[in-house]
Design an enzyme around this catalytic site. Structure first.
Site, PDB file in Angstrom:
ATOM      1  N   TYR A   1       0.934  -1.117   0.069  1.00 26.65           N
ATOM      2  CA  TYR A   1       0.028  -0.158  -0.022  1.00 26.65           C
ATOM      3  C   TYR A   1       0.998   1.376  -0.072  1.00 26.65           C
ATOM      4  O   TYR A   1       2.302   1.530   0.192  1.00 26.65           O
ATOM      5  CB  TYR A   1      -0.932  -0.026   1.237  1.00 26.65           C
ATOM      6  CG  TYR A   1      -0.071   0.094   2.387  1.00 26.65           C
ATOM      7  CD1 TYR A   1       0.594  -0.707   3.174  1.00 26.65           C
ATOM      8  CD2 TYR A   1      -0.473   1.646   2.953  1.00 26.65           C
ATOM      9  CE1 TYR A   1       1.245  -0.278   4.268  1.00 26.65           C
ATOM     10  CE2 TYR A   1       0.159   2.197   4.371  1.00 26.65           C
ATOM     11  CZ  TYR A   1       0.933   0.801   4.951  1.00 26.65           C
ATOM     12  OH  TYR A   1       1.780   1.283   6.104  1.00 26.65           O
TER      13      TYR A   1
ATOM     14  N   ARG B   1       8.017   3.950  -4.810  1.00 23.94           N
ATOM     15  CA  ARG B   1       8.069   3.062  -3.609  1.00 23.94           C
ATOM     16  C   ARG B   1       7.085   1.911  -3.886  1.00 23.94           C
ATOM     17  O   ARG B   1       7.380   0.715  -3.445  1.00 23.94           O
ATOM     18  CB  ARG B   1       7.911   3.761  -2.468  1.00 23.94           C
ATOM     19  CG  ARG B   1       8.114   2.974  -1.282  1.00 23.94           C
ATOM     20  CD  ARG B   1       8.157   3.821   0.129  1.00 23.94           C
ATOM     21  NE  ARG B   1       6.886   4.262   0.476  1.00 23.94           N
ATOM     22  CZ  ARG B   1       6.487   5.010   1.286  1.00 23.94           C
ATOM     23  NH1 ARG B   1       7.495   5.551   2.280  1.00 23.94           N
ATOM     24  NH2 ARG B   1       5.474   5.559   1.678  1.00 23.94           N
TER      25      ARG B   1
ATOM     26  N   ARG C   1      -6.942 -21.373  -0.626  1.00 19.63           N
ATOM     27  CA  ARG C   1      -5.895 -20.766   0.466  1.00 19.63           C
ATOM     28  C   ARG C   1      -4.629 -21.441   0.244  1.00 19.63           C
ATOM     29  O   ARG C   1      -4.326 -22.431   0.981  1.00 19.63           O
ATOM     30  CB  ARG C   1      -6.534 -20.760   1.765  1.00 19.63           C
ATOM     31  CG  ARG C   1      -5.657 -19.964   2.762  1.00 19.63           C
ATOM     32  CD  ARG C   1      -6.221 -20.078   4.053  1.00 19.63           C
ATOM     33  NE  ARG C   1      -5.188 -19.460   5.080  1.00 19.63           N
ATOM     34  CZ  ARG C   1      -4.238 -20.051   5.552  1.00 19.63           C
ATOM     35  NH1 ARG C   1      -3.971 -21.347   5.161  1.00 19.63           N
ATOM     36  NH2 ARG C   1      -3.579 -19.331   6.307  1.00 19.63           N
TER      37      ARG C   1
ATOM     38  N   HIS D   1      -0.348 -21.141   0.577  1.00 21.90           N
ATOM     39  CA  HIS D   1       0.625 -20.250   0.851  1.00 21.90           C
ATOM     40  C   HIS D   1       1.411 -19.749  -0.536  1.00 21.90           C
ATOM     41  O   HIS D   1       1.494 -18.644  -0.537  1.00 21.90           O
ATOM     42  CB  HIS D   1       1.481 -20.862   1.785  1.00 21.90           C
ATOM     43  CG  HIS D   1       1.054 -20.919   3.211  1.00 21.90           C
ATOM     44  ND1 HIS D   1      -0.184 -21.484   3.690  1.00 21.90           N
ATOM     45  CD2 HIS D   1       1.285 -20.318   4.339  1.00 21.90           C
ATOM     46  CE1 HIS D   1      -0.477 -21.420   4.716  1.00 21.90           C
ATOM     47  NE2 HIS D   1       0.616 -20.591   5.262  1.00 21.90           N
TER      48      HIS D   1
ATOM     49  N   LYS E   1       6.319  -1.862   1.851  1.00 19.43           N
ATOM     50  CA  LYS E   1       5.104  -1.394   2.618  1.00 19.43           C
ATOM     51  C   LYS E   1       4.127  -2.179   2.469  1.00 19.43           C
ATOM     52  O   LYS E   1       3.138  -2.051   1.678  1.00 19.43           O
ATOM     53  CB  LYS E   1       4.943  -0.035   2.115  1.00 19.43           C
ATOM     54  CG  LYS E   1       4.173   0.878   2.746  1.00 19.43           C
ATOM     55  CD  LYS E   1       4.071   2.383   2.442  1.00 19.43           C
ATOM     56  CE  LYS E   1       3.005   3.226   3.192  1.00 19.43           C
ATOM     57  NZ  LYS E   1       3.277   3.213   4.719  1.00 19.43           N
TER      58      LYS E   1
ATOM     59  N   GLU F   1      13.085   2.962  13.561  1.00 23.12           N
ATOM     60  CA  GLU F   1      12.252   3.964  12.980  1.00 23.12           C
ATOM     61  C   GLU F   1      10.881   4.007  14.074  1.00 23.12           C
ATOM     62  O   GLU F   1      10.992   3.043  15.143  1.00 23.12           O
ATOM     63  CB  GLU F   1      11.880   3.696  11.765  1.00 23.12           C
ATOM     64  CG  GLU F   1      11.079   2.414  11.573  1.00 23.12           C
ATOM     65  CD  GLU F   1      10.758   1.955  10.130  1.00 23.12           C
ATOM     66  OE1 GLU F   1      10.713   3.191   9.213  1.00 23.12           O
ATOM     67  OE2 GLU F   1      10.710   0.932   9.631  1.00 23.12           O
TER      68      GLU F   1
HETATM   69  C1  PLP Z   1       7.120   2.047   9.340  1.00 21.62           C
HETATM   70  C2  PLP Z   1       7.137   3.249   8.858  1.00 21.62           C
HETATM   71  N1  PLP Z   1       8.054   4.070   8.521  1.00 21.62           N
HETATM   72  C3  PLP Z   1       8.195   5.492   8.132  1.00 21.62           C
HETATM   73  C4  PLP Z   1       7.026   5.709   7.413  1.00 21.62           C
HETATM   74  C5  PLP Z   1       7.007   6.982   7.128  1.00 21.62           C
HETATM   75  O1  PLP Z   1       6.815   7.070   5.664  1.00 21.62           O
HETATM   76  P1  PLP Z   1       6.315   8.296   4.962  1.00 21.62           P
HETATM   77  O2  PLP Z   1       7.043   9.471   5.101  1.00 21.62           O
HETATM   78  O3  PLP Z   1       6.532   7.954   3.405  1.00 21.62           O
HETATM   79  O4  PLP Z   1       4.971   8.288   5.297  1.00 21.62           O
HETATM   80  C6  PLP Z   1       5.859   5.270   7.826  1.00 21.62           C
HETATM   81  C7  PLP Z   1       4.616   5.624   7.149  1.00 21.62           C
HETATM   82  O5  PLP Z   1       3.620   5.253   7.233  1.00 21.62           O
HETATM   83  C8  PLP Z   1       5.758   3.938   8.467  1.00 21.62           C
HETATM   84  O6  PLP Z   1       4.729   3.230   8.567  1.00 21.62           O
END
Ligand code: PLP
Length: 291
Positions: A36, A55, A104, A106, A151, A183
């Site tokens: 996403y 991305r 289903r 995997h 993501k 992060e």
């Molecule tokens: C785990 C994580 N790190 C960093 C970010 C920041 O990314 P962005 O600046 O693209 O929103 C997000 C944003 O959702 C995130 O979920």
């Protein structure tokens, strides 16, 4: 919390969000087999759309899916969603799932048709209180998998970590792994020490944040030193300033970490400069093509 706006996009159709339906056999429902993006929209214009779509394509390639739409096709979908929802400041959520199958498995079979979904949510201005007083954060040990650069909608660890913060009356959980900062549960973390802005480097262990890149670019404009390098727990805890960067809010100052004041407990001078530069930058872009 902001409510979603009424019109969504699902597999080529624009329809009321309340009427959108996806099969429970979709692999996103069964396996979290989906990726996403979340894209802010200022003055009717998607912000850093190219970077978000790049991305998205990197996430898709990492899970062995082809890009189902080109950048101009996604841009057209975004513009129509923005227009049909009134053009206000908002953020767009785009999700691409591997699709559904009768069963289903995997290991997915070839030839599935991906499910494409997008919707918009209104984005209220950041409350002044957050900018004037900053937010609290707590720390926790990493519990996520080792491909955090994808993501993925499989966010169970992230949501459990975020809930720890909310339960503690804080805004974010900042994650540590073997004594180093990775992060936040849904944010990039920047640490300011002695006038230098530090952020851990991109790699498999963090999501390459789109807002992080804006901060790095604006640091150049502001003549600030910025540095993409490992940040130790000690550096985090002794920082003069800590910032959270994420698409829906830009940057926010962290003024308490695990109950202790960060710096003098107020948003720092570099935060104020960076935040003003960020707001100016979003205004500069108004009316320019999104790609
Ligand atoms: C785990 C994580 N790190 C960093 C970010 C920041 O990314 P962005 O600046 O693209 O929103 C997000 C944003 O959702 C995130 O979920």
């Amino acid at each position: 919390m902001s409510a979603p706006l009424p019109t969504c996009y699902l597999n080529g159709a624009y329809l009321p969000l309340a009427e959108a339906r996806v099969s429970p056999l979709d692999r996103a429902f069964l396996f979290g087999d989906a990726v996403y993006e979340v894209i802010p929209v200022y003055a009717g214009r998607p912000f850093r759309l190219r970077e978000h779509l790049d991305r998205l394509n990197r996430s898709l390639a990492a899970i062995r899916m082809a890009a189902p739409r080109s950048h101009p096709e996604w841009a057209a979908i975004c513009q129509r969603l923005i227009a049909q929802n009134g053009g206000q400041d908002s953020y767009l959520y785009i999700q691409v799932t591997r699709g559904g199958e009768l069963g289903r498995n995997h290991a997915w079979p070839d030839g599935l048709t991906p499910t494409l979904f997008a919707y918009a949510t209104s984005l209220d201005a950041t409350p002044e209180k957050l900018l004037d007083q900053g937010v609290a954060a707590i720390t926790a040990e990493e519990t996520r998998w080792t491909r955090r650069d994808i993501k993925s909608t499989a966010l169970l660890a992230n949501i459990l970590l975020k809930k720890l913060a909310v339960d503690a009356g804080a805004f974010e959980t900042i994650l540590l792994e073997k004594g180093e900062l990775t992060e936040g549960s849904s944010t990039t973390v920047h640490v300011v020490s002695d006038g230098v802005v530090h952020t851990p480097p991109n790699g498999h262990h963090v999501l390459p944040g789109t807002t992080r890149d804006v901060v790095t670019e604006l640091a150049v404009r502001l003549n600030l030193s910025s540095n993409s390098s490992r940040v130790t727990e000690a550096q985090l805890r002794s920082a003069d300033e800590i910032w959270l960067a994420f698409a829906t809010r830009g940057i926010l100052p962290v003024t308490r970490l695990d109950g202790t004041a960060v710096g003098n407990g107020k948003p720092g001078p570099l935060f104020k400069r960076m935040h003003a530069a960020f707001v100016d930058y979003t205004r500069e872009l108004a009316g320019t093509p999104p790609l």
